[in-house]
Design a protein around this motif. Structure first.
Motif, short mmCIF file in Angstrom:
data_model
loop_
_atom_site.label_atom_id
_atom_site.label_comp_id
_atom_site.label_asym_id
_atom_site.label_seq_id
_atom_site.Cartn_x
_atom_site.Cartn_y
_atom_site.Cartn_z
N ALA A 230 68.01 84.43 61.12
CA ALA A 230 67.41 84.03 63.01
C ALA A 230 68.82 82.76 62.87
O ALA A 230 68.80 81.88 62.21
N GLY A 231 69.12 82.98 64.17
CA GLY A 231 70.15 81.88 65.37
C GLY A 231 69.61 81.88 65.90
O GLY A 231 69.04 81.93 66.66
N PHE A 232 69.58 79.92 65.87
CA PHE A 232 69.11 79.27 67.57
C PHE A 232 70.18 78.57 68.62
O PHE A 232 71.19 78.28 67.59
N GLU A 233 69.87 78.45 69.22
CA GLU A 233 70.62 77.69 69.90
C GLU A 233 71.01 76.79 70.35
O GLU A 233 73.04 76.79 70.76
N LYS A 234 71.22 76.27 68.82
CA LYS A 234 71.91 74.68 68.65
C LYS A 234 72.36 75.05 67.23
O LYS A 234 73.61 73.56 66.92
N SER B 260 54.54 89.85 58.41
CA SER B 260 55.29 88.10 58.49
C SER B 260 55.14 87.83 59.41
O SER B 260 55.82 88.36 60.59
N ASN B 261 55.26 86.97 59.54
CA ASN B 261 55.68 85.63 60.90
C ASN B 261 55.93 84.25 60.89
O ASN B 261 55.04 83.77 59.46
N TRP B 262 56.75 84.05 61.67
CA TRP B 262 56.88 82.20 60.92
C TRP B 262 56.68 82.11 62.69
O TRP B 262 57.27 82.64 63.06
N ASN B 263 56.28 80.40 62.53
CA ASN B 263 56.94 79.96 63.86
C ASN B 263 57.82 78.94 63.52
O ASN B 263 57.72 77.87 62.52
N VAL B 264 58.83 79.02 64.87
CA VAL B 264 59.72 77.99 64.37
C VAL B 264 59.53 77.04 65.36
O VAL B 264 58.86 77.25 66.92
N THR B 265 60.54 76.08 65.83
CA THR B 265 60.06 74.81 67.02
C THR B 265 61.91 75.05 67.63
O THR B 265 61.59 74.10 69.26
N SER B 266 62.13 76.03 67.82
CA SER B 266 63.24 76.00 68.80
C SER B 266 63.70 77.82 69.02
O SER B 266 63.22 78.31 68.92
N ASN B 267 64.28 77.64 69.80
CA ASN B 267 64.73 78.97 70.78
C ASN B 267 65.62 79.29 70.07
O ASN B 267 66.53 78.98 69.59
N ILE B 268 65.29 81.30 69.57
CA ILE B 268 65.95 81.68 68.80
C ILE B 268 66.70 81.97 70.04
O ILE B 268 66.96 83.62 71.26
N SER B 269 68.41 82.71 69.55
CA SER B 269 68.91 83.06 70.41
C SER B 269 70.29 84.64 69.41
O SER B 269 70.08 85.30 70.05
N THR B 270 68.73 84.97 68.69
CA THR B 270 69.68 86.18 67.90
C THR B 270 69.26 86.31 66.57
O THR B 270 68.37 84.92 65.90
N LEU B 271 68.33 87.46 66.41
CA LEU B 271 68.12 87.83 65.06
C LEU B 271 68.34 88.84 63.79
O LEU B 271 68.84 90.16 64.98
N SER B 272 68.29 88.58 62.67
CA SER B 272 68.99 90.46 62.79
C SER B 272 68.31 90.47 60.75
O SER B 272 67.65 89.04 60.57
#
Length: 105
Positions: free
Chosen positions: A92-96, A69-81
């Motif tokens: 997914a955690g994002f910079e904002k 599977s895959n997903w496109n996101v519009t922000s930079n990802i800072s963490t993933l679990s």
């Protein structure tokens, strides 16, 4: 498991100190040391989630080394679990400061 700047993921065998599985897990083909390959392995060691500079999240089958599977996101990802109680959920955690859950079903 360890990731490298070229987007590869390596699963090390502690018995012989060699990689038992190595595969290119970054579809963007960017060699960018400032943008590390993020990854998380499910508790069964059958799937691995990755994210990097192309702003995509990918779920891989470790045995076949294919994208499940895959997903496109519009922000930079800072963490993933991968969720510890439900391996079908990727967090997914994002910079904002936002956190999103992605369902693999």
């Amino acid at each position: 498991f360890v990731s490298s700047n070229d987007g590869s993921i390596h699963m090390w065998n502690p018995d012989n100190s060699k990689a038992s599985i190595s595969f290119k897990a970054d579809v963007s083909n960017i060699n960018d040391s400032l943008s590390p390959q993020l990854f998380s392995v499910n508790r069964f060691n059958s799937k691995i989630a990755t994210a990097r500079s192309d702003n995509g999240i990918y779920l891989w089958d470790i045995e076949t080394q294919q994208i499940v599977s895959n997903w496109n996101v519009t922000s930079n990802i800072s963490t993933l679990s991968i969720h510890s109680n439900d391996p079908q959920i990727i967090l997914a955690g994002f910079e904002k400061g936002n956190i999103f859950a992605y369902d693999c079903r």
